[in-house]
Every structure is written in structure tokens, then in C-alpha cells.
Write a protein that holds these residues in place. Structure first.
Motif, PDB file in Angstrom:
ATOM      1  N   UNK A 144       0.827  -1.212   0.000  1.00 49.02           N
ATOM      2  CA  UNK A 144       0.000   0.000   0.000  1.00 49.02           C
ATOM      3  C   UNK A 144       0.858   1.256   0.000  1.00 49.02           C
ATOM      4  N   UNK A 145       1.833   1.295   0.891  1.00 53.99           N
ATOM      5  CA  UNK A 145       2.660   2.491   1.023  1.00 53.99           C
ATOM      6  C   UNK A 145       3.527   2.721  -0.203  1.00 53.99           C
ATOM      7  N   UNK A 146       4.049   1.638  -0.769  1.00 52.06           N
ATOM      8  CA  UNK A 146       4.865   1.770  -1.980  1.00 52.06           C
ATOM      9  C   UNK A 146       4.019   2.307  -3.129  1.00 52.06           C
ATOM     10  N   UNK A 147       2.809   1.783  -3.291  1.00 42.22           N
ATOM     11  CA  UNK A 147       1.925   2.228  -4.372  1.00 42.22           C
ATOM     12  C   UNK A 147       1.478   3.680  -4.183  1.00 42.22           C
ATOM     13  N   UNK A 148       1.386   4.117  -2.914  1.00 43.71           N
ATOM     14  CA  UNK A 148       0.945   5.482  -2.633  1.00 43.71           C
ATOM     15  C   UNK A 148       2.116   6.451  -2.495  1.00 43.71           C
ATOM     16  N   UNK A 149       3.329   5.967  -2.774  1.00 45.95           N
ATOM     17  CA  UNK A 149       4.540   6.800  -2.675  1.00 45.95           C
ATOM     18  C   UNK A 149       4.721   7.376  -1.276  1.00 45.95           C
ATOM     19  N   UNK A 150       4.406   6.548  -0.280  1.00 50.43           N
ATOM     20  CA  UNK A 150       4.582   6.924   1.118  1.00 50.43           C
ATOM     21  C   UNK A 150       5.786   6.171   1.691  1.00 50.43           C
ATOM     22  N   UNK A 151       6.514   6.762   2.646  1.00 57.37           N
ATOM     23  CA  UNK A 151       7.559   5.995   3.345  1.00 57.37           C
ATOM     24  C   UNK A 151       6.909   4.785   4.001  1.00 57.37           C
ATOM     25  N   UNK A 152       7.399   3.578   3.752  1.00 56.41           N
ATOM     26  CA  UNK A 152       6.754   2.375   4.299  1.00 56.41           C
ATOM     27  C   UNK A 152       6.508   2.477   5.795  1.00 56.41           C
ATOM     28  N   UNK A 153       5.259   2.303   6.174  1.00 54.03           N
ATOM     29  CA  UNK A 153       4.823   2.422   7.576  1.00 54.03           C
ATOM     30  C   UNK A 153       5.611   1.490   8.480  1.00 54.03           C
ATOM     31  N   UNK A 154       5.934   0.286   7.960  1.00 50.00           N
ATOM     32  CA  UNK A 154       6.568  -0.732   8.797  1.00 50.00           C
ATOM     33  C   UNK A 154       7.993  -0.360   9.171  1.00 50.00           C
ATOM     34  N   UNK A 155       8.608   0.574   8.428  1.00 52.97           N
ATOM     35  CA  UNK A 155       9.987   0.944   8.712  1.00 52.97           C
ATOM     36  C   UNK A 155      10.121   2.265   9.461  1.00 52.97           C
ATOM     37  N   UNK A 156       9.026   3.009   9.565  1.00 54.60           N
ATOM     38  CA  UNK A 156       9.137   4.350  10.138  1.00 54.60           C
ATOM     39  C   UNK A 156       8.271   4.573  11.367  1.00 54.60           C
ATOM     40  N   UNK A 157       7.160   3.858  11.494  1.00 53.78           N
ATOM     41  CA  UNK A 157       6.241   4.107  12.606  1.00 53.78           C
ATOM     42  C   UNK A 157       6.546   3.198  13.791  1.00 53.78           C
ATOM     43  N   UNK A 158       6.179   3.700  14.987  1.00 56.36           N
ATOM     44  CA  UNK A 158       6.493   2.984  16.202  1.00 56.36           C
ATOM     45  C   UNK A 158       5.870   1.597  16.251  1.00 56.36           C
ATOM     46  N   UNK A 159       6.743   0.621  16.436  1.00 56.23           N
ATOM     47  CA  UNK A 159       6.314  -0.750  16.714  1.00 56.23           C
ATOM     48  C   UNK A 159       5.233  -1.255  15.767  1.00 56.23           C
ATOM     49  N   UNK A 160       5.517  -1.300  14.495  1.00 56.26           N
ATOM     50  CA  UNK A 160       4.559  -1.859  13.546  1.00 56.26           C
ATOM     51  C   UNK A 160       4.968  -3.286  13.196  1.00 56.26           C
ATOM     52  N   UNK A 161       6.049  -3.417  12.443  1.00 54.48           N
ATOM     53  CA  UNK A 161       6.539  -4.756  12.126  1.00 54.48           C
ATOM     54  C   UNK A 161       6.962  -5.495  13.391  1.00 54.48           C
ATOM     55  N   UNK A 162       7.500  -4.760  14.359  1.00 60.59           N
ATOM     56  CA  UNK A 162       7.929  -5.388  15.617  1.00 60.59           C
ATOM     57  C   UNK A 162       6.740  -5.995  16.360  1.00 60.59           C
ATOM     58  N   UNK A 163       5.606  -5.294  16.358  1.00 57.94           N
ATOM     59  CA  UNK A 163       4.404  -5.813  17.014  1.00 57.94           C
ATOM     60  C   UNK A 163       3.939  -7.097  16.337  1.00 57.94           C
ATOM     61  N   UNK A 164       3.963  -7.108  15.020  1.00 61.06           N
ATOM     62  CA  UNK A 164       3.579  -8.311  14.274  1.00 61.06           C
ATOM     63  C   UNK A 164       4.527  -9.463  14.592  1.00 61.06           C
ATOM     64  N   UNK A 165       5.808  -9.154  14.668  1.00 64.22           N
ATOM     65  CA  UNK A 165       6.809 -10.182  14.968  1.00 64.22           C
ATOM     66  C   UNK A 165       6.581 -10.800  16.347  1.00 64.22           C
ATOM     67  N   UNK A 166       6.369  -9.955  17.363  1.00 67.12           N
ATOM     68  CA  UNK A 166       6.132 -10.471  18.719  1.00 67.12           C
ATOM     69  C   UNK A 166       4.828 -11.269  18.786  1.00 67.12           C
ATOM     70  N   UNK A 167       3.793 -10.776  18.113  1.00 64.50           N
ATOM     71  CA  UNK A 167       2.527 -11.497  18.099  1.00 64.50           C
ATOM     72  C   UNK A 167       2.652 -12.855  17.434  1.00 64.50           C
ATOM     73  N   UNK A 168       3.426 -12.905  16.345  1.00 66.40           N
ATOM     74  CA  UNK A 168       3.639 -14.172  15.644  1.00 66.40           C
ATOM     75  C   UNK A 168       4.398 -15.163  16.528  1.00 66.40           C
ATOM     76  N   UNK A 169       5.394 -14.682  17.254  1.00 74.82           N
ATOM     77  CA  UNK A 169       6.161 -15.556  18.150  1.00 74.82           C
ATOM     78  C   UNK A 169       5.259 -16.117  19.247  1.00 74.82           C
TER      79      UNK A 169
END
Length: 236
Positions: A144-169
């Protein structure tokens, strides 16, 4: 967990991610087709990547188009004038809706990814389960972010990919201990809770580039102040 409950979770996640994609499309002033595509991509993108990793071809999205239909209808509803007027009048509501929908979708799709992996084989290791769960959670948002020319949310916003990672574990570790249903519920809860806590307490991972940028900016400001003072002395 019954197939019905699993299906309903996926529908809720699809709606949540589609709303977040459509809202970003509105923000970027896209037309209705662009908004619908952005909502669709956000909702099913992670699942398509997951299925390709697991060797499920064609991906479930194309074999059972109900998710795509729900995503497109949801995105179009977000485009309706009364919804847009509501967001225009209540900017904070726009931000909160985007945040909550993204968090809910992230949590649900993270555990659904692990559930899908288990449906293919119960012998997969922890690394693959966590990887597939995280990719399912963040893949659609990244596209979504790449298509909308936005900085990828998962790399810039607080605990996005990290939250998914912990939840998956959490989900993957608890799955053989407490069963599918509770593992998925707790995994989703961990993701959403971490996202909310990170927003409230401003948690974020270290950003070395930000520190360096601030240092460079400070040096420029000091240099500019010195130059200004020297010019004033020369004038006087």
C-alpha cells in the motif's frame, strides 16, 4: 477453531486493512479506482505473498474472491461523500480510524498467516511460522505504502513490524500448548496491545539516521549563527 470463526476473522481483517488503504488513497487524492485498488492491495497483498511462500497456487484470494469483493466494496464505501465529510470535520477521527484499523488488521492477519501455514503442514519450524505470520501481517501495508509513494509504515512508525513479529512468536509458541483458538486470540491481542502502548508511550526502535541528521542540523545552525555574528561585527 472452527472454519466459520477463522473465516470471520479474515473478513474482519480484510475490512480493517481495506479501510486503512482507502483512507490513505483519500489522503493522496486518488480517484475512486485508485482508492479501490489501494484498499484491495492492502487487504489481500500479505495473503498472496504468504500463499506463494507456502506453495499454495493459485493463492486463496484468486480461488475464493470473496475477500477481494469485500475489500473493494469497503473501499468504495469509504469513498462516499458522507464518510469523507465526516473525516473532513473530524481530522483526529481520521487518524484514530487509520491507526485502529491498521492495528486490528495487522493482528488478525499475523495469526491467520500462522494458521494457514499449519493447514499446509504441522511440521513447519518456528522460524517459518513466525516469518509467514509477519509477512502476512505487514505485506499488504508495505505494498500500500509503496503504491501510494509513502515511506513504508513498517519501517518508520512505532512498533509496527515489531508488534507483528512479537505477536507471531507468541501465537506460534503457544499453538501446541493451549491450542489453535487461544493461540490466535492471544497473538492478535499482543499485536494490538503493543501497537496501542507504543502509540501512547511513544515507543520506537532506535533510529541511528535520525540522530546523525539531528547532529548535522545542529552543526549547520551553529555555523549559521557564527556567520551571522561575524557579518554583524563587520557591519558595525
Amino acid at each position: 477453531m472452527s472454519a466459520y470463526i477463522s473465516f470471520m476473522l479474515e473478513i474482519v481483517g480484510t475490512v480493517a486493512f481495506s479501510v486503512s488503504g482507502a483512507i490513505l488513497g483519500l489522503k493522496r487524492q486518488m480517484d475512486i479506482l485508485g482508492i479501490a485498488i489501494l484498499g484491495l492491495t492492502t487487504a489481500v497483498g500479505g495473503g498472496v505473498i504468504r500463499d506463494l511462500i507456502l506453495g499454495i497456487t493459485p493463492p486463496n484470494t484468486f480461488r475464493n474472491p470473496v475477500y477481494a469483493v469485500v475489500a473493494i466494496i469497503t473501499a468504495i464505501i469509504v469513498c462516499t461523500p458522507w464518510v469523507q465529510r465526516l473525516f473532513d470535520r473530524m481530522h483526529m477521527m481520521y487518524e484514530i480510524t487509520m491507526f485502529l484499523m491498521d492495528s486490528i488488521g495487522l493482528g488478525i492477519f499475523t495469526v491467520v498467516g500462522i494458521s494457514t501455514a499449519y493447514s499446509v503442514s504441522s511440521s513447519f519450524g518456528l522460524f517459518l511460522l513466525v516469518f509467514v505470520g509477519t509477512v502476512t501481517g505487514v505485506g499488504g501495508g508495505l505494498m500500500r505504502d509503496v503504491m501510494a509513494s509513502e515511506p513504508p509504515y513498517i519501517f518508520t512508525k512505532h512498533f509496527y513490524a515489531s508488534a507483528s513479529l512479537f505477536g507471531a512468536i507468541v501465537c506460534a509458541l503457544l499453538w501446541p500448548v493451549i491450542g489453535e483458538s487461544w493461540a490466535m486470540i492471544l497473538g492478535t491481542a499482543v499485536v494490538v496491545a503493543l501497537r496501542i502502548l507504543a502509540a501512547v508511550f511513544r515507543w520506537s526502535l532506535p533510529k541511528p539516521g535520525v540522530v546523525q541528521a539531528k547532529k548535522v542540523q545542529a552543526e549547520k545552525e551553529v555555523t549559521a549563527a557564527i556567520e551571522t555574528e561575524l557579518e554583524e561585527r563587520q557591519v558595525s
